[in-house]
Design a protein around this motif. Structure first.
Motif, PDB file in Angstrom:
ATOM      1  N   ASP A 165      30.183  31.289 -30.485  1.00 22.53           N
ATOM      2  CA  ASP A 165      30.809  30.678 -31.655  1.00 22.53           C
ATOM      3  C   ASP A 165      32.297  31.034 -31.653  1.00 22.53           C
ATOM      4  O   ASP A 165      32.655  32.202 -31.781  1.00 22.53           O
ATOM      5  CB  ASP A 165      30.148  31.214 -32.925  1.00 22.53           C
ATOM      6  CG  ASP A 165      30.685  30.568 -34.202  1.00 22.53           C
ATOM      7  OD1 ASP A 165      31.699  29.839 -34.115  1.00 22.53           O
ATOM      8  OD2 ASP A 165      30.108  30.816 -35.277  1.00 22.53           O
ATOM      9  N   GLU A 184      20.693  33.048 -42.692  1.00 25.70           N
ATOM     10  CA  GLU A 184      20.210  33.923 -41.625  1.00 25.70           C
ATOM     11  C   GLU A 184      20.170  35.389 -42.038  1.00 25.70           C
ATOM     12  O   GLU A 184      19.465  36.186 -41.421  1.00 25.70           O
ATOM     13  CB  GLU A 184      21.085  33.767 -40.379  1.00 25.70           C
ATOM     14  CG  GLU A 184      20.998  32.393 -39.748  1.00 25.70           C
ATOM     15  CD  GLU A 184      21.725  32.322 -38.423  1.00 25.70           C
ATOM     16  OE1 GLU A 184      22.351  33.329 -38.023  1.00 25.70           O
ATOM     17  OE2 GLU A 184      21.636  31.275 -37.767  1.00 25.70           O
ATOM     18  N   ASP A 229      13.500  29.183 -29.163  1.00 25.65           N
ATOM     19  CA  ASP A 229      13.178  28.150 -28.162  1.00 25.65           C
ATOM     20  C   ASP A 229      12.056  27.231 -28.631  1.00 25.65           C
ATOM     21  O   ASP A 229      11.070  27.016 -27.932  1.00 25.65           O
ATOM     22  CB  ASP A 229      12.806  28.806 -26.829  1.00 25.65           C
ATOM     23  CG  ASP A 229      12.686  27.781 -25.690  1.00 25.65           C
ATOM     24  OD1 ASP A 229      13.359  26.732 -25.762  1.00 25.65           O
ATOM     25  OD2 ASP A 229      11.906  28.028 -24.737  1.00 25.65           O
ATOM     26  N   TRP A 255      25.943  29.787 -42.147  1.00 23.87           N
ATOM     27  CA  TRP A 255      24.940  30.693 -41.569  1.00 23.87           C
ATOM     28  C   TRP A 255      24.329  31.643 -42.601  1.00 23.87           C
ATOM     29  O   TRP A 255      23.588  32.557 -42.231  1.00 23.87           O
ATOM     30  CB  TRP A 255      25.580  31.526 -40.454  1.00 23.87           C
ATOM     31  CG  TRP A 255      26.344  30.714 -39.467  1.00 23.87           C
ATOM     32  CD1 TRP A 255      27.699  30.647 -39.333  1.00 23.87           C
ATOM     33  CD2 TRP A 255      25.809  29.837 -38.477  1.00 23.87           C
ATOM     34  NE1 TRP A 255      28.038  29.789 -38.311  1.00 23.87           N
ATOM     35  CE2 TRP A 255      26.900  29.266 -37.770  1.00 23.87           C
ATOM     36  CE3 TRP A 255      24.510  29.475 -38.108  1.00 23.87           C
ATOM     37  CZ2 TRP A 255      26.731  28.362 -36.732  1.00 23.87           C
ATOM     38  CZ3 TRP A 255      24.343  28.564 -37.065  1.00 23.87           C
ATOM     39  CH2 TRP A 255      25.444  28.022 -36.392  1.00 23.87           C
ATOM     40  N   TYR A 272      13.416  27.199 -39.150  1.00 20.43           N
ATOM     41  CA  TYR A 272      14.755  27.065 -38.579  1.00 20.43           C
ATOM     42  C   TYR A 272      15.008  28.145 -37.528  1.00 20.43           C
ATOM     43  O   TYR A 272      15.509  27.864 -36.443  1.00 20.43           O
ATOM     44  CB  TYR A 272      15.809  27.148 -39.684  1.00 20.43           C
ATOM     45  CG  TYR A 272      17.196  27.472 -39.178  1.00 20.43           C
ATOM     46  CD1 TYR A 272      17.982  26.500 -38.564  1.00 20.43           C
ATOM     47  CD2 TYR A 272      17.717  28.760 -39.295  1.00 20.43           C
ATOM     48  CE1 TYR A 272      19.250  26.805 -38.089  1.00 20.43           C
ATOM     49  CE2 TYR A 272      18.979  29.064 -38.831  1.00 20.43           C
ATOM     50  CZ  TYR A 272      19.742  28.095 -38.214  1.00 20.43           C
ATOM     51  OH  TYR A 272      20.990  28.392 -37.746  1.00 20.43           O
ATOM     52  N   MET A 273      14.685  29.391 -37.854  1.00 17.89           N
ATOM     53  CA  MET A 273      14.935  30.487 -36.934  1.00 17.89           C
ATOM     54  C   MET A 273      14.115  30.341 -35.655  1.00 17.89           C
ATOM     55  O   MET A 273      14.620  30.563 -34.550  1.00 17.89           O
ATOM     56  CB  MET A 273      14.620  31.828 -37.610  1.00 17.89           C
ATOM     57  CG  MET A 273      15.433  32.093 -38.867  1.00 17.89           C
ATOM     58  SD  MET A 273      17.185  32.348 -38.545  1.00 17.89           S
ATOM     59  CE  MET A 273      17.184  34.062 -38.127  1.00 17.89           C
ATOM     60  N   TRP A 274      12.868  29.957 -35.788  1.00 18.02           N
ATOM     61  CA  TRP A 274      12.030  29.761 -34.607  1.00 18.02           C
ATOM     62  C   TRP A 274      12.539  28.597 -33.764  1.00 18.02           C
ATOM     63  O   TRP A 274      12.524  28.649 -32.535  1.00 18.02           O
ATOM     64  CB  TRP A 274      10.578  29.508 -35.014  1.00 18.02           C
ATOM     65  CG  TRP A 274       9.823  30.743 -35.365  1.00 18.02           C
ATOM     66  CD1 TRP A 274       9.457  31.170 -36.600  1.00 18.02           C
ATOM     67  CD2 TRP A 274       9.356  31.737 -34.453  1.00 18.02           C
ATOM     68  NE1 TRP A 274       8.791  32.370 -36.529  1.00 18.02           N
ATOM     69  CE2 TRP A 274       8.702  32.740 -35.220  1.00 18.02           C
ATOM     70  CE3 TRP A 274       9.408  31.879 -33.060  1.00 18.02           C
ATOM     71  CZ2 TRP A 274       8.113  33.863 -34.636  1.00 18.02           C
ATOM     72  CZ3 TRP A 274       8.823  33.002 -32.478  1.00 18.02           C
ATOM     73  CH2 TRP A 274       8.193  33.981 -33.260  1.00 18.02           C
ATOM     74  N   GLY A 275      13.005  27.538 -34.436  1.00 12.83           N
ATOM     75  CA  GLY A 275      13.508  26.393 -33.693  1.00 12.83           C
ATOM     76  C   GLY A 275      14.838  26.658 -33.026  1.00 12.83           C
ATOM     77  O   GLY A 275      15.076  26.246 -31.886  1.00 12.83           O
ATOM     78  N   HIS A 276      15.733  27.387 -33.733  1.00 13.83           N
ATOM     79  CA  HIS A 276      17.100  27.597 -33.247  1.00 13.83           C
ATOM     80  C   HIS A 276      17.195  28.759 -32.273  1.00 13.83           C
ATOM     81  O   HIS A 276      17.867  28.662 -31.242  1.00 13.83           O
ATOM     82  CB  HIS A 276      18.021  27.849 -34.444  1.00 13.83           C
ATOM     83  CG  HIS A 276      19.474  27.870 -34.091  1.00 13.83           C
ATOM     84  ND1 HIS A 276      20.144  26.773 -33.582  1.00 13.83           N
ATOM     85  CD2 HIS A 276      20.400  28.864 -34.171  1.00 13.83           C
ATOM     86  CE1 HIS A 276      21.413  27.085 -33.366  1.00 13.83           C
ATOM     87  NE2 HIS A 276      21.591  28.346 -33.710  1.00 13.83           N
ATOM     88  N   TYR A 277      16.538  29.872 -32.598  1.00 14.30           N
ATOM     89  CA  TYR A 277      16.649  31.078 -31.774  1.00 14.30           C
ATOM     90  C   TYR A 277      15.390  31.363 -30.946  1.00 14.30           C
ATOM     91  O   TYR A 277      15.449  32.158 -30.002  1.00 14.30           O
ATOM     92  CB  TYR A 277      16.927  32.298 -32.661  1.00 14.30           C
ATOM     93  CG  TYR A 277      18.264  32.238 -33.360  1.00 14.30           C
ATOM     94  CD1 TYR A 277      19.451  32.349 -32.645  1.00 14.30           C
ATOM     95  CD2 TYR A 277      18.341  32.071 -34.741  1.00 14.30           C
ATOM     96  CE1 TYR A 277      20.678  32.293 -33.291  1.00 14.30           C
ATOM     97  CE2 TYR A 277      19.566  32.023 -35.389  1.00 14.30           C
ATOM     98  CZ  TYR A 277      20.722  32.131 -34.662  1.00 14.30           C
ATOM     99  OH  TYR A 277      21.952  32.063 -35.299  1.00 14.30           O
TER     100      TYR A 277
END
Length: 278
Positions: free
Chosen positions: A42, A196, A111, A193, A104-109
């Motif tokens: 980032d 998070e 895989d 963010w 969101y966390m499972w999808g973004h971080y």
């Protein structure tokens, strides 16, 4: 580092691993990887002081306040200040919210739910990496849309007090206002963010030679460093069995959970695993 922690540190944090091999390393090899802050993907995190081009253009006369501090020296101070700072990024577990429940966390971080999430004890990790007494290496991120601004006094203090060819490691000694500003920027991210709830474990390593990653081991006796392991709902049975076995072998106190899609909802259920799946 001189970083100030004004927030109550959560007892547990979660780290998502999109690549299961990195999660395996934490469990089997008992190592966690710290990434140099200059290598984050980032460009706003952290935002270097040199990005404030308007300030330096308008206040270019600042460089003449201290004879012997050249523009080249200034660039070196700013660019190298972060060179030995390494960060382990995690997400807080609270009474109201657990990162494992976030699609969101499972999808973004994670895989696309194919990864692993490991829950760590913050106190155990802090005891293993902290080198400064009475100062926690855990930092809470602040979410804002306004970047902490450089003030005239922040730089003039450094230029008046600093000797020529200042060692970047001495910045806090001669320019505490500027050092504090840099610390603020390390702990700030956009409000995008905020959900998070990120906490960072920060270490300094002067022996890396500007490497991108340093690894620190979890001692064999720290079997409570990992408190739980969460397996994504799209992980294979082979991977699930492997992580159950390795977790129980190396961190016998840790619980292992397998995620399932909750019927009729956009949500996850977690089943505790105590034996291998057929």
């Amino acid at each position: 580092m001189g970083l100030k922690q004004l927030h109550r540190i959560p007892q547990r944090v979660v780290r998502f691993y999109g690549n299961p091999e990195y999660a395996r390393e934490s469990i089997v090899s008992k190592q966690i990887a710290f990434v140099n802050v200059s290598k984050f993907n980032d460009p706003f995190d952290p935002l270097p002081l040199l990005d404030d081009a308007t300030f330096f253009k308008d206040e270019s006369s600042l460089l003449s306040l201290k004879e012997g501090v050249s523009e080249e020296s200034w660039d070196k101070i700013v660019s190298e200040f972060f060179s030995n700072w390494f960060v382990f990024c995690t997400h807080a577990v609270t009474n109201k919210k657990h990162p494992k429940d976030s699609l969101y966390m499972w999808g973004h971080y994670g895989d696309g739910h194919r990864g692993i999430a490991i829950e760590f004890s913050t106190s155990v990790l802090a005891n293993r990496v902290s080198s400064e007494p009475n100062q926690s290496p855990w930092l809470k991120m602040k979410y804002t849309n306004i970047v902490p601004k450089i003030k005239y006094g922040d730089i003039s203090e450094l230029l008046v007090n600093a000797p020529p060819n200042l060692d970047p490691d001495k910045l806090e000694l001669y320019g505490p206002k500027l050092a504090n500003l840099i610390h603020q920027r390390v702990c700030c991210k956009s409000k995008v963010w905020k959900s998070e709830n990120e906490w960072r474990l920060v270490v300094e390593d002067d022996e890396t030679g500007h490497e991108e990653v340093v690894k620190q081991g979890i001692p064999n006796d720290a079997i409570d460093a990992i408190t739980a392991v969460y397996l994504g709902c799209m992980t294979s049975k082979q991977l699930q069995n492997e992580f159950l076995y390795e977790t129980k072998k190396h961190f016998p106190k840790a619980k292992v959970f397998l995620a399932h899609k909750k019927p009729g909802e956009y949500a996850l259920d977690f089943e505790e695993m105590n034996e291998e799946l057929d």
